[in-house]
Design a protein around this motif. Structure first.
Motif, PDB file in Angstrom:
ATOM      1  N   VAL A 372      43.908  49.318  56.696  1.00  0.00           N
ATOM      2  CA  VAL A 372      45.272  48.898  56.990  1.00  0.00           C
ATOM      3  C   VAL A 372      46.174  49.333  55.843  1.00  0.00           C
ATOM      4  N   ARG A 373      47.086  50.262  56.154  1.00  0.00           N
ATOM      5  CA  ARG A 373      47.974  50.777  55.109  1.00  0.00           C
ATOM      6  C   ARG A 373      49.084  49.779  54.781  1.00  0.00           C
ATOM      7  N   HIS A 374      49.860  49.395  55.814  1.00  0.00           N
ATOM      8  CA  HIS A 374      50.975  48.473  55.608  1.00  0.00           C
ATOM      9  C   HIS A 374      50.944  47.383  56.669  1.00  0.00           C
ATOM     10  N   ILE A 375      51.404  46.196  56.297  1.00  0.00           N
ATOM     11  CA  ILE A 375      51.697  45.125  57.251  1.00  0.00           C
ATOM     12  C   ILE A 375      53.209  44.977  57.289  1.00  0.00           C
ATOM     13  N   GLU A 386      58.051  37.024  52.468  1.00  0.00           N
ATOM     14  CA  GLU A 386      57.033  36.308  51.701  1.00  0.00           C
ATOM     15  C   GLU A 386      56.489  35.106  52.472  1.00  0.00           C
ATOM     16  N   VAL A 387      57.378  34.423  53.204  1.00  0.00           N
ATOM     17  CA  VAL A 387      56.967  33.254  53.981  1.00  0.00           C
ATOM     18  C   VAL A 387      55.965  33.658  55.057  1.00  0.00           C
ATOM     19  N   MET A 388      56.170  34.824  55.663  1.00  0.00           N
ATOM     20  CA  MET A 388      55.272  35.296  56.709  1.00  0.00           C
ATOM     21  C   MET A 388      54.004  35.905  56.096  1.00  0.00           C
ATOM     22  N   ARG A 389      54.178  36.607  54.997  1.00  0.00           N
ATOM     23  CA  ARG A 389      53.028  37.299  54.395  1.00  0.00           C
ATOM     24  C   ARG A 389      51.974  36.315  53.895  1.00  0.00           C
ATOM     25  N   ARG A 390      52.398  35.131  53.451  1.00  0.00           N
ATOM     26  CA  ARG A 390      51.412  34.177  52.937  1.00  0.00           C
ATOM     27  C   ARG A 390      50.557  33.562  54.042  1.00  0.00           C
ATOM     28  N   GLU A 391      50.963  33.779  55.325  1.00  0.00           N
ATOM     29  CA  GLU A 391      50.149  33.310  56.438  1.00  0.00           C
ATOM     30  C   GLU A 391      49.125  34.354  56.882  1.00  0.00           C
ATOM     31  N   MET A 392      49.186  35.539  56.300  1.00  0.00           N
ATOM     32  CA  MET A 392      48.312  36.632  56.720  1.00  0.00           C
ATOM     33  C   MET A 392      46.865  36.402  56.292  1.00  0.00           C
ATOM     34  N   ARG A 393      45.966  36.708  57.216  1.00  0.00           N
ATOM     35  CA  ARG A 393      44.544  36.734  56.898  1.00  0.00           C
ATOM     36  C   ARG A 393      44.018  38.169  56.892  1.00  0.00           C
ATOM     37  N   GLN A 394      44.872  39.085  57.352  1.00  0.00           N
ATOM     38  CA  GLN A 394      44.617  40.517  57.208  1.00  0.00           C
ATOM     39  C   GLN A 394      45.475  41.011  56.047  1.00  0.00           C
ATOM     40  N   PHE A 395      44.875  41.778  55.129  1.00  0.00           N
ATOM     41  CA  PHE A 395      45.584  42.212  53.950  1.00  0.00           C
ATOM     42  C   PHE A 395      45.764  43.725  53.951  1.00  0.00           C
ATOM     43  N   GLU A 396      46.805  44.161  53.255  1.00  0.00           N
ATOM     44  CA  GLU A 396      47.035  45.590  53.103  1.00  0.00           C
ATOM     45  C   GLU A 396      45.968  46.210  52.208  1.00  0.00           C
ATOM     46  N   ASN A 397      45.693  47.485  52.465  1.00  0.00           N
ATOM     47  CA  ASN A 397      44.681  48.235  51.711  1.00  0.00           C
ATOM     48  C   ASN A 397      43.301  47.598  51.818  1.00  0.00           C
ATOM     49  N   ALA A 398      43.088  46.888  52.927  1.00  0.00           N
ATOM     50  CA  ALA A 398      41.778  46.299  53.210  1.00  0.00           C
ATOM     51  C   ALA A 398      41.297  46.844  54.548  1.00  0.00           C
ATOM     52  N   VAL A 423      51.913  41.394  68.150  1.00  0.00           N
ATOM     53  CA  VAL A 423      51.316  42.225  67.108  1.00  0.00           C
ATOM     54  C   VAL A 423      50.841  43.526  67.729  1.00  0.00           C
ATOM     55  N   GLU A 424      51.024  44.612  67.013  1.00  0.00           N
ATOM     56  CA  GLU A 424      50.550  45.915  67.463  1.00  0.00           C
ATOM     57  C   GLU A 424      50.061  46.704  66.259  1.00  0.00           C
ATOM     58  N   THR A 425      49.096  47.575  66.506  1.00  0.00           N
ATOM     59  CA  THR A 425      48.586  48.463  65.465  1.00  0.00           C
ATOM     60  C   THR A 425      49.076  49.872  65.762  1.00  0.00           C
ATOM     61  N   GLN A 426      49.639  50.510  64.736  1.00  0.00           N
ATOM     62  CA  GLN A 426      50.197  51.844  64.897  1.00  0.00           C
ATOM     63  C   GLN A 426      49.423  52.819  64.021  1.00  0.00           C
ATOM     64  N   PRO A 427      48.775  53.832  64.618  1.00  0.00           N
ATOM     65  CA  PRO A 427      48.066  54.824  63.807  1.00  0.00           C
ATOM     66  C   PRO A 427      49.032  55.550  62.878  1.00  0.00           C
ATOM     67  N   VAL A 435      45.880  52.629  59.734  1.00  0.00           N
ATOM     68  CA  VAL A 435      46.823  52.085  60.708  1.00  0.00           C
ATOM     69  C   VAL A 435      47.803  51.181  59.981  1.00  0.00           C
ATOM     70  N   ASP A 436      48.951  50.982  60.602  1.00  0.00           N
ATOM     71  CA  ASP A 436      49.901  49.970  60.173  1.00  0.00           C
ATOM     72  C   ASP A 436      49.868  48.835  61.188  1.00  0.00           C
TER      73      ASP A 436
END
Length: 834
Positions: A372-375, A386-398, A423-427, A435-436
């Protein structure tokens, strides 16, 4: 007279091409030409256009015609270009008639405009909302202000008829009416007579020998008319619904090994009055197939033995399509959770039709491991990233993980800040292993300034003013200020919570409140309190579903209980302590687990909470309270959900009881108005004053022990055992000199409920109907608990989240009660904000 634009266009082009008519182009029923525009003989073409004039315009400007007309001054007009010009003007859709003629070197364009739609009205529709119909009509250009098209109106009529046919209404009538107005305008009225839906009277399967028809049809959405069809609407015929049911029929046999199964024909008959439907399906069952072998092949990535554990198909079993899909999903999900986002499992069957066996080869194709390149977050105009990112269980560069992405979506939905989360994944172009992940959100109003009005049988009229913001300045912090008042309560409060006080998710909040509480109006014993508190609250998530909470605070509580009006044991409790003011250093520890699939209207999952509240040493009274709440939702069918609920409470004091001797003089009743009736109670002297040696008063020993009466549990009413008046179950007591029984509450509470919810009964998520059985009671202490004294009731309930606020209505009949119980069959409450 009805005109046909397509026919006119074809004829006009033919005339222009042949150059054999009185004009270059005209409609099949063209009106006479302008008197100053003489017909042009064929000898008049080609010619050089010196000027262009447009006749017949009413609403449309000449500039619009010149924009679409592919002829300009100085051009040479020949037959081909004349045909092109007519075609271009017809294509705009603005005109019914288009003619070209010549007046000297002037090209005369004579048009007849189509009328504009002045007003569009739809009447008689019930199944399809008017707003939805208007939106659909606008999408095809049939709306107020647009150019009218008879062809478009005919298309709408046909489509509406088809839509109603899909809902089982075959005798629907859609009648459009066109009213002519001045200035080339029309009013359109579409009158719909929906009629009655055709009901399925009989479903017949022909050729089923291995299975009973009732078992096969059990999962169908289409059903023969039955006693539950009035709310399920499963007896209404629909072509799409039947198509889905035939697919379920195919799945039914494939899940049981009948690989050669086929539906040979389907017949749908309708009665002459278009009210009854008869469905017949002919089928060939074939023979069941047994699995001869299962091979796992390809690049499994993980150890082969580990992946084989995910294969649920075994040699010797009867073939099952469902188990094959479960196996495929299990493998792809497992690989997807370690980065293989595009993993596939291709099942290749090899049939032996003579032996009725099937060999299955499972080809695992993992594809590239994806990072995953970017969220990216879109649509959050107010909420900080930041409020939304702290709820993420998927991380960037993971590594990509579908489970983590799905869980992140759920956490965003549960914040309450968003109406919708997609939510969608974009190659990433040019990089097949990246993917993003994009979260598209639609924000909702998370704050409000409200003036509230509510009413219930218990509290009467409630007024409140509240300023609350659950997403303060987009930071995710919660702030609330409230003032409310009703028949028994005045309350003022302030609260603040930071749900992410630490990066690890620890929450921290503060509460301040003051209240006056008159229990005499609360269906409980007669006394009143004035209290205030300051508290600090913290929470720590320990898993995705489990949270530990803690509270520490100080509060002050003044109790007003009087002899002759309050129960004597309450008065004695206060006398034993020698004070009406109680201070407490209070702490509370709790653990909660929540796996429900929806906060407002869950259909599966469980909620439970255990808490312990303690008044610490140094408090006026030292005591503790234990609470347990449990609720679990069991989906029984698509139409029914069972909710099992329980609530237990227990409280007691710790330390030695407080015993005190007081000088006690009973009060007396006096006749204040001289009518001979003792109607007013006058209390005796203050019991805290020592007795004089010569006093005729007598000493009394009073004791304060157990859970303080102002912390007692109560039961009965809309939130516990329905059918009994709020807070009236359990022990009762009397005031000195009175025979009136007053509910005292108790130190032990037991509440339970079985509730059968019909989530689809009203076809809306905002309302639900249920049938319930409630039981419970409260007791002075654990020694008094007796199962035989539990009260029980049964009834039906409606809960509706209306625009004006939640409305709860229940009607219950007691199944087990005593003669002194206060029965209240119909109970309701409603409230809202404006």
């Amino acid at each position: 007279m009805t005109r046909h634009p397509q026919r006119r266009l074809a004829l006009a082009l033919a005339v222009a091409a042949a150059l054999s008519g009185p004009a270059w182009a005209q409609s099949a029923e063209a009106p006479a030409m302008a008197t100053d525009a003489a017909p042009v003989p064929s000898a008049g073409l080609p010619f050089v256009v010196g000027d262009i004039r447009v006749d017949g315009l009413q609403r449309i400007g000449a500039g619009t015609v010149f924009t679409y007309l592919p002829v300009e001054r100085g051009d040479t007009l020949d037959p081909a270009k004349a045909a092109q010009a007519i075609r271009a003007l017809y294509k705009t859709g603005f005109f019914e008639d288009v003619r070209l003629s010549r007046q000297g070197n002037i090209l005369v364009v004579t048009v007849s405009e189509r009328p504009a739609i002045n007003k569009l009205t739809i009447t008689g529709n019930k199944d399809i909302k008017t707003d939805d119909l208007m939106k659909g009509l606008k999408d095809i250009g049939l709306s107020e202000g647009e150019t009218f098209s008879q062809q478009g109106l005919d298309t709408v009529t046909q489509e509406l008829t088809r839509q109603y046919n899909n809902r089982g209404k075959y005798n629907v009538e859609v009648v459009p009416t066109i009213g002519l107005l001045d200035r080339n305008r029309v009013d359109i009225t579409i009158t719909i007579k929906e009629g009655k839906a055709a009901k399925i009277r009989h479903i017949n399967l022909v050729g089923n020998e291995k299975f009973e028809q009732k078992d096969i049809l059990d999962s169908w959405e289409s059903r023969e008319s039955n006693w539950l069809s009035w709310y399920r609407r499963d007896d209404q015929y629909s072509r799409e619904k039947l198509s889905g049911d035939l697919e379920k029929l195919n799945e039914y046999y494939l899940d049981r090994g009948y690989i050669d199964f086929s539906v040979d024909n389907t017949q749908v008959a309708i009665s002459p009055d278009k009210r009854d439907m008869f469905i017949t399906a002919g089928l060939t069952e074939g023979e069941p197939y047994t699995i001869s072998s299962v091979k796992l092949e390809g690049d499994t990535v993980l150890p082969h033995d580990n992946v084989e554990k995910l294969v649920f198909l075994k040699e010797g079993q009867t073939f099952s399509r469902k188990l094959l899909e479960v196996t495929s999903d299990a493998i792809t999900n497992t690989l997807g959770n370690i980065g293989y986002a595009f993993a596939q499992v291709n099942a290749i069957p090899q049939l032996d039709r003579d032996k009725h066996t099937v060999a299955i080869s499972l080809q695992v194709v993992p594809g590239p491991r994806v990072n995953v390149r970017h969220i990216v977050f879109k649509g959050n105009n107010r909420t900080a990233d930041e409020v939304m990112r702290r709820e993420m269980r998927q991380f960037e560069n993971a590594w990509y993980s579908q489970a983590a992405i799905d869980r992140s979506k759920v956490r965003l939905q549960r914040l309450g800040y968003f109406d919708k989360v997609d939510v969608e994944t974009q190659p990433v172009p040019g990089t097949p292993d990246q993917v993003d992940v994009v979260y598209n959100v639609t924000e909702t109003n998370s704050g409000s300034f409200t003036f509230g009005l509510g009413f219930s049988q218990l509290s009467g009229l409630t007024t409140s003013i509240q300023l609350s913001e659950n997403n303060f300045l987009g930071t995710g912090n919660r702030v609330s200020i409230e003032a409310s008042r009703n028949d028994y309560l005045q309350r003022y409060s302030f609260s603040y919570t930071n749900p992410y006080f630490t990066d690890g998710g620890m929450s921290l909040g503060y509460n301040l409140w003051w209240r006056e509480f008159d229990n005499s109006n609360f269906n409980t014993a007669s006394y009143s309190t004035t209290s205030a508190a300051a508290q600090m609250v913290a929470g720590l998530p320990i898993t995705e579903n489990d949270t530990i909470t803690g509270l520490f605070g100080i509060d002050r509580n003044q109790i007003f209980a009087y002899q002759g009006s309050s129960p004597q044991e309450f008065v004695d409790y206060i006398d034993a302590l020698g004070t009406r003011t109680f201070h407490a250093w209070r702490t509370e520890l709790g653990w909660a687990r929540d796996t429900r699939n929806d906060y407002f209207a869950p259909t599966r999952g469980m909620y439970q909470r255990v808490s312990a509240e303690i008044a610490l040493p140094g408090s006026t009274v030292q005591y503790y309270k234990l609470n347990y709440q449990f609720s679990k939702y069991w989906p029984l069918t698509r139409h029914m959900v069972l909710n099992t609920r329980a609530e237990l409470g227990y409280g007691d004091s710790y330390g030695s009881p407080v015993t005190r001797n007081i000088c006690y003089t009973p009060g007396t009743y006096v006749d204040t108005n001289g009518d001979g009736t003792l109607d007013t109670y006058q209390p005796g002297p203050d019991p805290t004053v020592p007795c004089l040696p010569t006093s005729t008063d007598y000493n009394k020993t009073v004791t304060a022990d157990g859970l303080p009466f102002f912390e007692n549990f109560y039961a009965g009413g809309t939130n516990s055992v329905r059918g009994f008046r709020d807070n009236t179950l359990g022990p009762r007591g009397t005031a000195l000199g009175s025979s009136l029984q007053q509910p005292l509450g108790g130190a032990v509470k037991t509440i339970g409920s079985l509730e059968l919810i019909f989530p689809t009964l009203l076809d809306t998520r905002s309302a639900r109907v249920s049938a319930f059985v409630d039981f419970g009671n409260v007791y002075r202490n654990a020694d008094d608990f007796d199962v035989d004294t539990l009260r029980a009731s049964a009834g039906i309930a409606l809960l509706w989240r209306a625009p004006v606020g939640p409305i709860s209505i229940s009607y219950a009949i007691p199944l087990k009660s005593e003669t002194d119980d206060e029965i209240e069959h119909l109970q309701f409450s409603f409230g809202g904000s404006f």
